[in-house]
Structure formats: C-alpha cells, structure tokens
Write a protein that holds these residues in place. Structure first.
Motif, PDB file in Angstrom:
ATOM      1  N   CYS A   2      -3.556   9.677  -7.539  1.00 55.39           N
ATOM      2  CA  CYS A   2      -4.031   9.126  -6.268  1.00 55.39           C
ATOM      3  C   CYS A   2      -5.509   9.447  -6.071  1.00 55.39           C
ATOM      4  N   ARG A   3      -6.283   8.444  -5.660  1.00 51.96           N
ATOM      5  CA  ARG A   3      -7.720   8.630  -5.434  1.00 51.96           C
ATOM      6  C   ARG A   3      -8.012   9.417  -4.157  1.00 51.96           C
ATOM      7  N   GLU A   4      -7.023   9.558  -3.309  1.00 54.41           N
ATOM      8  CA  GLU A   4      -7.183  10.332  -2.078  1.00 54.41           C
ATOM      9  C   GLU A   4      -6.939  11.796  -2.428  1.00 54.41           C
ATOM     10  N   LYS A   5      -7.998  12.494  -2.783  1.00 59.54           N
ATOM     11  CA  LYS A   5      -7.904  13.831  -3.371  1.00 59.54           C
ATOM     12  C   LYS A   5      -7.184  14.845  -2.485  1.00 59.54           C
ATOM     13  N   ALA A   6      -7.491  14.862  -1.195  1.00 53.26           N
ATOM     14  CA  ALA A   6      -6.856  15.838  -0.300  1.00 53.26           C
ATOM     15  C   ALA A   6      -5.349  15.591  -0.211  1.00 53.26           C
ATOM     16  N   LEU A   7      -4.967  14.328  -0.113  1.00 55.29           N
ATOM     17  CA  LEU A   7      -3.552  13.981  -0.066  1.00 55.29           C
ATOM     18  C   LEU A   7      -2.874  14.338  -1.383  1.00 55.29           C
ATOM     19  N   GLN A   8      -3.514  14.043  -2.493  1.00 55.95           N
ATOM     20  CA  GLN A   8      -2.930  14.358  -3.804  1.00 55.95           C
ATOM     21  C   GLN A   8      -2.732  15.864  -3.975  1.00 55.95           C
ATOM     22  N   GLU A   9      -3.706  16.643  -3.538  1.00 57.45           N
ATOM     23  CA  GLU A   9      -3.588  18.097  -3.659  1.00 57.45           C
ATOM     24  C   GLU A   9      -2.446  18.630  -2.783  1.00 57.45           C
ATOM     25  N   ALA A  10      -2.339  18.118  -1.563  1.00 58.84           N
ATOM     26  CA  ALA A  10      -1.241  18.553  -0.689  1.00 58.84           C
ATOM     27  C   ALA A  10       0.108  18.165  -1.291  1.00 58.84           C
TER      28      ALA A  10
ATOM     29  N   THR B  34       0.819  -1.208   0.000  1.00 63.71           N
ATOM     30  CA  THR B  34       0.000   0.000   0.000  1.00 63.71           C
ATOM     31  C   THR B  34       0.853   1.259   0.000  1.00 63.71           C
ATOM     32  N   LEU B  35       1.892   1.295   0.825  1.00 58.27           N
ATOM     33  CA  LEU B  35       2.754   2.478   0.863  1.00 58.27           C
ATOM     34  C   LEU B  35       3.459   2.677  -0.479  1.00 58.27           C
ATOM     35  N   ASN B  36       3.935   1.597  -1.084  1.00 56.41           N
ATOM     36  CA  ASN B  36       4.569   1.713  -2.403  1.00 56.41           C
ATOM     37  C   ASN B  36       3.561   2.191  -3.441  1.00 56.41           C
ATOM     38  N   SER B  37       2.362   1.642  -3.395  1.00 57.00           N
ATOM     39  CA  SER B  37       1.320   2.012  -4.350  1.00 57.00           C
ATOM     40  C   SER B  37       0.930   3.481  -4.207  1.00 57.00           C
ATOM     41  N   LEU B  38       0.742   3.922  -2.967  1.00 58.06           N
ATOM     42  CA  LEU B  38       0.374   5.319  -2.731  1.00 58.06           C
ATOM     43  C   LEU B  38       1.454   6.277  -3.223  1.00 58.06           C
TER      44      LEU B  38
END
Length: 121
Positions: free
Chosen positions: A58-66, A45-49
């Motif tokens: 990345c599907r995690e929009k807030a993380l991707q924007e940051a 998961t960490l490698n994928s993220l």
C-alpha cells in the motif's frame, strides 16, 4: 450465444453505469486512529486498498505500517458518506472538489485522523 444487438446493448449499459462515490475510513480499533479518504469508486477503492494492505504494498505508508503492526483483524473499513450524482448530469462531471470538501468535513468530525487516498481512481 448473445446476438450482436444484445452485446451492444450490454456494452452501452455498462458504459452508463456509475460507481458509488464518497468518503470512507479505515479504523484501527486498538489505537483509535482513523484513516480517511475519498474516491470516485468506493467499492473498487476499498477492495484495492485491502488487497494492497494484505500484500504489504500500500502506498499509504502510515496505514500500511499500522496494518503490519496490528494485523488486518484490527481494522474495520466503513463508508462514511456517499455523494449522489446530479440527476441532470449525463456527462459524468468530475466530482473531485465536492468529494474533497466532504472528506474535510468528516475529518473535522473524527478524532485522530489522517487523510489517505486522494483521488487515485
């Protein structure tokens, strides 16, 4: 060339392997924001993220924007806690409930957090 018996042995060994599961955090150092998640496969998961974040997919929009605003160098990823497998569990029981509870406990401990990655493995 390995023998057929050796190939079967290696295949069975691979099937019996269990990835480490637990709770992780991506921490944005400049903002102090913690992106907390849990998974059945920490390494994968960490490698994928990281890969998804680098690609901007990345599907995690807030993380991707940051990540886009601050860059990858502004983040550190850490494993907060690993959940051990039950010694007597040979059936690979689903540990989702335990992992979700462990994640909530970590969220209570961490300031300024957002939950991400809810069991997509």
């Amino acid at each position: 060339m390995p023998s057929e018996a050796r190939k079967r042995e290696l295949k069975e060994h691979y099937k019996a392997m269990r990835p480490e599961m637990g709770v992780f955090v991506f921490r944005c150092v400049p903002t102090g924001k913690n992106y907390v998640g849990w998974t059945h496969d920490l390494k994968g998961t960490l490698n994928s993220l990281r890969f998804q974040l680098e690609l901007g997919s990345c599907r995690e929009k807030a993380l991707q924007e940051a990540w886009r605003v601050h860059g990858g160098a502004a983040f550190c990823a850490d494993v907060l806690e690993k959940l051990p497998y039950d010694k007597d569990d040979e059936t690979k029981t689903d540990y989702s409930e335990e992992l979700a509870l462990l994640c909530r406990l970590w969220q209570e401990k961490l300031p300024d957090h957002e939950e991400i990655w809810r069991n997509r493995t």
